[in-house]
Design an enzyme around this catalytic site. Sequence first.
Site, short mmCIF file in Angstrom:
data_model
loop_
_atom_site.label_atom_id
_atom_site.label_comp_id
_atom_site.label_asym_id
_atom_site.label_seq_id
_atom_site.Cartn_x
_atom_site.Cartn_y
_atom_site.Cartn_z
N ASP A 147 0.85 -1.19 0.00
CA ASP A 147 0.00 0.00 0.00
C ASP A 147 0.89 1.24 0.00
O ASP A 147 1.98 1.23 0.59
CB ASP A 147 -0.91 0.02 1.22
CG ASP A 147 -1.95 -1.09 1.19
OD1 ASP A 147 -2.41 -1.43 0.08
OD2 ASP A 147 -2.31 -1.61 2.26
N ASP A 182 -7.02 -1.18 -4.65
CA ASP A 182 -8.09 -0.80 -3.72
C ASP A 182 -8.95 0.32 -4.31
O ASP A 182 -10.18 0.31 -4.19
CB ASP A 182 -7.48 -0.33 -2.40
CG ASP A 182 -6.70 -1.41 -1.68
OD1 ASP A 182 -7.05 -2.59 -1.83
OD2 ASP A 182 -5.73 -1.08 -1.00
#
Length: 228
Positions: A147, A182
Amino acid sequence: MKIRTVALVILGIIIADQALKIWVKTSMTYGEQIFLLGRTLRLYFIENEGMAWGWKFGGDWGKIALTVFRLIAVIFGVYYIKSIVQKKYHRGFILCVAMIFAGALGNLIDSMFYGMIFSGSNDGSGLAHMFPSGGGYAGFLHGKVVDMIYAPIIDNKVLPSWIPFWGGERFTFFSPIFNLADASISVGVIAILIFQKRFFKKSPLEDAPVSIQSDDQLKDTVKVYSGQ
């Protein structure tokens, strides 16, 4: 919409997602930040061992179960996309499903393979290396999801003292750190919710009243009596 167009959309998202993840993994140290738009938008390298928001699920076996579940969902997604293309669903709906599928596949790649092809990032060894001579940091199905996108709308502000319970404490609004996969999933889901009436508009024929006429087309087994 042709299946080839859907495949190109999915492939484009996957390439962009994986390219950014690989660059971050091999160019940034764990926890490093790169400011892009002041403090509003930045790259902030972390790794997610479990589900969204950093949740974990039952240790090592939970990690395997989660990855297998993602794999099953992706396999189902292939057949579902093929089905809605063949049935000529709304173009916008197909694109949204393709975005959700691409995001799920992007994170699945991390979970399945990143542990084998990268050295560790949060073990104090500096930058990670791709295909290290000593092997990766984990085995198959045990990879961590990379991430890096951090966009706090309100960043580390002190709440007014008059606010009950939390007054005087520091506060950050929208603190999740996420990746392009995401974002693709979120945009696809939100778009479906917003435009669902347009995506699933009923055909005029479906709303037309159904009438039965008593004429000579009725079967002999059906008798229509009138006047009694």
